[in-house]
Design a protein around this motif. Sequence first.
Motif, PDB file in Angstrom:
ATOM      1  N   LEU A 263     -24.576  10.064 -24.801  1.00 54.68           N
ATOM      2  CA  LEU A 263     -25.103  10.573 -23.688  1.00 54.68           C
ATOM      3  C   LEU A 263     -26.303   9.765 -23.203  1.00 54.68           C
ATOM      4  CD1 LEU A 263     -24.739  12.912 -21.882  1.00 54.68           C
ATOM      5  CD2 LEU A 263     -26.281  14.326 -23.116  1.00 54.68           C
TER       6      LEU A 263
ATOM      7  N   ASP B 235     -34.656   4.785 -30.179  1.00 55.18           N
ATOM      8  CA  ASP B 235     -33.931   5.388 -31.028  1.00 55.18           C
ATOM      9  C   ASP B 235     -34.235   5.285 -32.329  1.00 55.18           C
ATOM     10  OD1 ASP B 235     -30.638   6.615 -30.580  1.00 55.18           O
ATOM     11  OD2 ASP B 235     -31.097   5.889 -32.739  1.00 55.18           O
TER      12      ASP B 235
ATOM     13  N   THR C 162     -31.203  13.440 -28.015  1.00 53.55           N
ATOM     14  CA  THR C 162     -30.945  13.178 -29.652  1.00 53.55           C
ATOM     15  C   THR C 162     -30.243  14.634 -29.938  1.00 53.55           C
ATOM     16  OG1 THR C 162     -32.876  14.492 -30.017  1.00 53.55           O
ATOM     17  CG2 THR C 162     -33.322  12.145 -29.775  1.00 53.55           C
TER      18      THR C 162
ATOM     19  N   SER D  34     -33.242  16.870 -34.050  1.00 53.89           N
ATOM     20  CA  SER D  34     -34.497  16.027 -33.747  1.00 53.89           C
ATOM     21  C   SER D  34     -35.253  16.217 -32.628  1.00 53.89           C
ATOM     22  CB  SER D  34     -34.000  14.413 -33.849  1.00 53.89           C
ATOM     23  OG  SER D  34     -33.290  14.031 -34.848  1.00 53.89           O
TER      24      SER D  34
END
Length: 215
Positions: free
Chosen positions: A95, A117, A154, A158
């Motif tokens: 996404l 990330d 996420t 997270s």
Amino acid sequence: MDRENKVSITVIRRLPKYYRYLGDLLRKGINRISSQELSKMTGFTASQIRQDLNNFGGFGQQGYGYNVEELYKQLGKILGLDRGYNTVIAGAGNLGQAVANYKGFQDAGFKILALFDKNPKLIGLKIRDIEIKDVDELEDFIKKNNVEIGIITTPKESAQDVADIYMRSGIKGIWNFAPADLRVDEDLIIENVHLNESLFTLSYFLNNKSDYIED
Ligand code: NAI
């Protein structure tokens, strides 16, 4: 602003739709529109449209309707689209990459400066020309680059950790795609996008076609 002068959230949520239709009209070279015609396009009643726009001073003229360009410009201002925003994305998976790949957000003034990330395999890659960086650098990056909006893509486990980083770094608004109810300071604005909820609403309508009233 005191309570009587505040605009209802339902009205605010209709503004982007008016803005979109007015943009389409402008691109077609249409300069003038009545609330009746707007009503046909948007599905809102003409009186609702007049009432909605009156909240902001009313832009129409009796017998003339609305000047499309002027109304588009004013609604853009009201929506805060007359300036740019620096944004970042936390979570560079399916996404996050899709959001970064969509140029339309940038065209509307939402510049995605970087993705973040924790997966080392993703760090250093680019989506269009936007780099994926280590999430450890997120807080510092936000502080140095005047980032106002943080996007969360996420997994839900997270999402709160990322929201905490956003809070610490002074982010003003969060666009949250994770199915999590985030706890943040009162002055931080969160807009949740729950795609599942929208899909399940569609499912309801498929199964209960006439079992609802418009409001
Ligand atoms: P994904 O698994 O492809 O991507 C998630 C990314 O987040 C991974 O690259 C992972 O390494 C990273 N990540 C995990 N913890 C992190 C942390 N603490 N900091 C930074 N990065 C971290 O998942 P996908 O499909 O992109 O979904 C993302 C979120 O969006 C999920 O919460 C999901 O429920 C929600 N969502 C996704 C939809 C979709 O169409 N893909 C639809 C509806 C919701």
